[in-house]
Design an enzyme around this catalytic site. Structure first.
Site, PDB file in Angstrom:
ATOM      1  N   SER A   1       0.825  -1.210   0.000  1.00  0.00           N
ATOM      2  CA  SER A   1       0.000   0.000   0.000  1.00  0.00           C
ATOM      3  C   SER A   1       0.858   1.259   0.000  1.00  0.00           C
ATOM      4  CB  SER A   1      -0.962  -0.040   1.193  1.00  0.00           C
ATOM      5  OG  SER A   1      -1.831   1.062   1.148  1.00  0.00           O
TER       6      SER A   1
ATOM      7  N   ASP B   1      -3.410   6.367  -3.261  1.00  0.00           N
ATOM      8  CA  ASP B   1      -2.283   5.805  -2.518  1.00  0.00           C
ATOM      9  C   ASP B   1      -1.570   4.771  -3.399  1.00  0.00           C
ATOM     10  OD1 ASP B   1      -4.176   3.768  -2.367  1.00  0.00           O
ATOM     11  OD2 ASP B   1      -3.805   3.311  -0.265  1.00  0.00           O
TER      12      ASP B   1
ATOM     13  N   ASP C   1      -1.340   1.477  -3.754  1.00  0.00           N
ATOM     14  CA  ASP C   1      -2.053   0.397  -4.439  1.00  0.00           C
ATOM     15  C   ASP C   1      -3.397   0.867  -4.987  1.00  0.00           C
ATOM     16  OD1 ASP C   1      -3.045   0.638  -1.827  1.00  0.00           O
ATOM     17  OD2 ASP C   1      -3.580  -1.473  -1.669  1.00  0.00           O
TER      18      ASP C   1
ATOM     19  N   ASP D   1      -6.185   1.864  -3.822  1.00  0.00           N
ATOM     20  CA  ASP D   1      -7.513   1.493  -3.318  1.00  0.00           C
ATOM     21  C   ASP D   1      -8.140   2.632  -2.514  1.00  0.00           C
ATOM     22  OD1 ASP D   1      -5.856   1.248  -1.102  1.00  0.00           O
ATOM     23  OD2 ASP D   1      -6.677  -0.659  -0.427  1.00  0.00           O
TER      24      ASP D   1
END
Length: 457
Positions: free
Chosen positions: A106, A250, A252, A254
């Protein structure tokens, strides 16, 4: 050879996360792949295949290859989706009805990587739903040093990006919106891969890209928009380009943060309320989930639009469990995670961004005016304090506000007659207390915040 890495250090409540290669390496990934396949079988969740994807981190492809060897060694097939955002992996697990593994850390710094695991239909795998068994199995494999059996499962490479984009456009069509100029800061993360495929195809949108080059060393800033310092470049660019709004993803991709034309952040609570009203217009009377540190404006607005607000603890496993229990149509968190029933109750920042674009594109108002309808209170934001004894400090604050309405759903929440509230909760991973406070005015919020911090610090 046997490996002595302690997996309890990297397999946490919801996912796997650690530094590469000392905590997470090919041996560990291979053992987790085998353990995941065995656990799926034991739990009756074996669908014959597992779908995998990875973000832009340099360590991703080698870790995925080792994990894939582990899965295939257990006789399961692997669908390899290649590069993807976390919500693209959820789309894959949902649309193909397969368990999945997303390799990402992440927003963590470059030396980290991790794995988010899910069952078929993008249902979360957590400590209480299989992750503890996976950890113990993998630990035993590493300790014994037994090699991965030769792969008998098949490996298939599949590009899922266009399917993901098409699916999102079915949920939120953007064909009829007015022209909008949008600055997008991908932070060298996966938004640089998914935004062109999803938003770059919309004729009404002019996309101004910031840091779209995929680079897991994050040369420009951390891919963590929750930190105000990481939004500065986007805020400046929105004003410079005369854009209608800015979006920050961010690492990743999501989570999505929204900036208005003045360069001001639109709070995730306001985005939650805005998306909730749109979902309630489609699904009247539905349940909307919000965690206990989103603004009081969220449940108020949900009720005003005929919906049923349900308050939960902080954390995606609690939100997803409550989404499943209640059949909620939508859920939002203060951290800019947004969950949709139409997206297998999983979180997707892209779909939330599309709702904001649709709302703005259908309105003649600027985003600052549109968003102001959903902002009713002044929030402190999350303030962390290092403490030696979190439970003792919590008890002190509880006693100090004994005359007020309190609950302990997650830490301590105190409510006041004037509409102000505070929540103080311990971190799961560090010796920290996290304070969130909200009040009708900035002065009242500051007074409440400082009163609590005087006790905590």
């Amino acid at each position: 050879m046997s490996v002595t890495i302690d997996l309890a250090q990297i397999i946490k409540a919801y996912d796997v996360r650690g530094t590469v290669p000392d905590q997470l390496n090919a041996e560990v990934a291979g053992a987790i792949g085998r353990a995941f396949a065995q656990t799926l079988r034991e739990l009756g969740e074996d669908k014959g295949s597992i779908v995998v994807a990875h973000d832009m981190r340099e360590s991703g492809p080698a870790l995925v290859a080792a994990f894939t060897d582990g899965v295939r060694g257990e006789g399961m097939d692997v669908v390899h989706a290649g590069l993807g955002s976390t919500d693209l992996l959820y789309y894959a697990a949902g649309s193909m009805d397969l368990p999945g593994a997303m390799f990402t850390a992440s927003h963590n710094p470059a030396q980290y990587n991790g794995i988010k695991l899910c069952f078929a239909g993008a249902r979360p795998v957590g400590q209480d739903s299989g992750l503890a068994q996976i950890r113990d199995r993998a630990q035993a494999m590493l300790a014994s040093g037994e090699p991965i059996p030769p792969g008998i499962g098949r490996l298939e490479h599949r590009d899922l990006l266009s399917g993901y984009a098409d699916y999102l456009h079915q949920l939120v069509p953007l064909g009829a919106i007015r022209p909008l100029r949008v600055v997008v800061d991908a932070g060298n993360g996966m938004g640089g891969y998914t935004v062109p495929a999803v938003l770059g195809t919309v004729s009404a949108l002019t996309i101004v890209p910031l840091y779209f080059e995929l680079d897991g060393s994050f040369p420009n800033h951390e891919a963590n928009p929750l930190e105000p310092a990481n939004l500065v470049d986007l805020q400046k660019a929105v004003v410079e380009h005369g854009a209608d709004l800015g979006l920050a993803f961010d690492g990743d991709a999501d989570r999505c943060f929204v900036i208005d034309a003045n360069g001001d952040a639109v709070s995730p609570s306001a985005v939650t309320a805005l998306v909730a009203t749109r979902e309630l217009a489609k699904h009247p009377g539905s349940t909307i989930i919000h965690n206990l540190i989103t603004s009081s404006a969220v449940p108020e607005i949900v009720r005003e639009h005929g919906g049923v607000p349900v308050r939960t603890r902080v954390g995606h496993s609690f939100i997803k469990a409550e989404m499943a229990n209640t059949g909620a149509v939508f859920g939002g968190e203060h951290s800019a995670h947004y969950y949709f029933r139409d997206f297998w109750s999983a979180d997707t920042g892209m779909l939330a961004a599309m709702h904001v674009l649709a709302a703005l594109g259908e309105s003649s108002q600027p985003l600052a005016e549109l968003g102001a309808q959903f902002e009713r209170y002044v929030a402190s934001g999350e303030i962390n304090s290092k403490v030696n004894d979190a439970s003792a400090k919590l008890a002190e604050v509880k006693a100090h506000f004994a005359a007020q309405e309190q609950d302990e759903l997650d830490g301590l929440t105190v409510r006041f007659a004037d509409g102000a509230w505070l929540n103080l909760r311990p971190s799961n991973t560090e010796p920290l207390l996290r304070l969130n406070a909200e009040a009708p005015t900035a002065e009242r919020m500051a007074q409440l915040r400082d009163e609590v911090l005087a006790i905590v610090r």
